[in-house]
Design an enzyme around this catalytic site. Structure first.
Site, PDB file in Angstrom:
ATOM      1  N   ALA A   1       0.858  -1.178   0.000  1.00 19.46           N
ATOM      2  CA  ALA A   1       0.000   0.000   0.000  1.00 19.46           C
ATOM      3  C   ALA A   1       0.893   1.226   0.000  1.00 19.46           C
ATOM      4  O   ALA A   1       2.113   1.111   0.141  1.00 19.46           O
ATOM      5  CB  ALA A   1      -0.908  -0.011   1.222  1.00 19.46           C
ATOM      6  N   LYS A   2       0.243   2.369  -0.163  1.00 12.61           N
ATOM      7  CA  LYS A   2       1.051   3.584  -0.243  1.00 12.61           C
ATOM      8  C   LYS A   2       1.776   3.860   1.076  1.00 12.61           C
ATOM      9  O   LYS A   2       2.694   4.651   1.122  1.00 12.61           O
ATOM     10  CB  LYS A   2       0.186   4.754  -0.703  1.00 12.61           C
ATOM     11  CG  LYS A   2      -0.040   4.674  -2.218  1.00 12.61           C
ATOM     12  CD  LYS A   2      -1.055   5.635  -2.775  1.00 12.61           C
ATOM     13  CE  LYS A   2      -1.167   5.443  -4.297  1.00 12.61           C
ATOM     14  NZ  LYS A   2      -2.377   6.003  -4.864  1.00 12.61           N
ATOM     15  N   ARG A   3       1.381   3.178   2.153  1.00 10.81           N
ATOM     16  CA  ARG A   3       2.082   3.377   3.424  1.00 10.81           C
ATOM     17  C   ARG A   3       3.411   2.627   3.474  1.00 10.81           C
ATOM     18  O   ARG A   3       4.213   2.834   4.373  1.00 10.81           O
ATOM     19  CB  ARG A   3       1.185   2.972   4.594  1.00 10.81           C
ATOM     20  CG  ARG A   3       0.853   1.497   4.618  1.00 10.81           C
ATOM     21  CD  ARG A   3      -0.053   1.117   5.774  1.00 10.81           C
ATOM     22  NE  ARG A   3      -0.416  -0.293   5.688  1.00 10.81           N
ATOM     23  CZ  ARG A   3      -1.395  -0.771   4.921  1.00 10.81           C
ATOM     24  NH1 ARG A   3      -2.113   0.045   4.176  1.00 10.81           N
ATOM     25  NH2 ARG A   3      -1.656  -2.063   4.880  1.00 10.81           N
TER      26      ARG A   3
END
Ligand code: ZN
Length: 274
Positions: free
Chosen positions: A251-253
């Site tokens: 994910a973008k995290r």
């Protein structure tokens, strides 16, 4: 008809290795077919999209080796290529669906409505809508007033929606069972992800959609939208999702695997593609 593919990133964070792989696959499929690849900026979610991410995503994609011939800053026959600039097209499609009776206003479930603007991911599928507002007679007839309400698409209950995915093979979902009446318009004046995506893929004459496997269930809804709008649906190819060492979907995290970070660490695009 010659092949037209698209890269449709959302500027809600920095792109990571998983995005790069999906976009690279899209590029390779367009190249193999001798087709055209376009870039569309899917920036409808005003709360999460940021201009600096939009700039970064174009830079990062170019660094990763992706090239496109139509898109923001380049132009092309289907401009504009940013969804935030395409509201007139979405309003026209909304009006077409409304006049043909495919959609109805819905006064319930704030949670579903909030989620409808962004592409869904694994685990946050809309629950099947119980149909509460289906039989309410619409009070508004004026286009402008209608745009300030939530609207759902009335799915054909019991109909099996089928397609053959270019990667995953035959797919099937039953309307009203596997998915229910879904949002196409939000009362804040914006289309849902499902409507914007179908309208743009049709308008931009996309012949094959290559995207992450998390969107495979969206395809059934979009197929119904293509049909209701009188448009031919593209083919679909859903890429498996990359996971980290713990098996969690990227994910973008996952900052460590963002293309920015990898580039800053001196990694080369050729190495990542390998
Ligand atoms: Zn409702």
């Amino acid at each position: 008809m010659s092949y037209r593919g698209r890269l449709a990133p959302s500027p809600t964070g920095y792109l990571h290795l998983g995005h790069a792989r999906t976009f690279w696959t899209a590029q390779e499929r367009a190249r193999a077919a001798g087709g055209t690849l376009i870039l569309r900026n899917d920036d409808l979610d005003r709360a999460r999209c940021r201009p600096e991410f939009a700039t970064a995503m174009l830079e990062d994609l170019r660094w990763a080796g992706c090239a496109w011939s139509e898109g923001p800053g380049i132009g092309g026959p289907h401009a504009p290529y940013a969804q935030s600039e395409r509201l007139p097209q979405y309003r026209a499609a909304f009006e077409q669906l409304r006049m043909a009776g495919f959609i109805y206003p819905c006064a319930c479930s704030r949670q579903d409505v909030l989620r409808a603007l962004t592409a869904p991911h694994h685990g946050d599928e809309e629950p099947v809508y119980p149909g509460t507002c289906r039989l309410r007679s619409p009070a508004v007839s004026d286009h402008e007033a209608a745009l300030t309400q939530n609207w759902r698409f009335r799915v054909p209950d019991g109909e099996a929606v089928e397609f053959t995915d270019g990667h995953d093979g035959p797919q099937r979902a039953v309307a009203g069972v596997d998915f229910g009446d879904f949002l196409v318009w939000r009362k804040d004046g914006f289309p849902s992800y499902q409507l914007a995506c179908a309208v743009d893929d049709a308008a931009m004459q996309i012949t094959e959609v290559v995207r992450g496997a998390d969107l495979i269930t969206s395809t059934f809804r979009q197929l119904l939208l293509f049909r209701a709008l009188g448009c031919e649906a593209p083919a679909f190819f859903h890429c498996p999702l990359l996971t980290d060492e713990h098996g969690t979907r990227l994910a973008k995290r996952h900052d460590a695997l963002s293309l920015r970070t990898l580039r800053a660490e001196g990694r080369h695009a050729e190495e990542l593609r390998g």
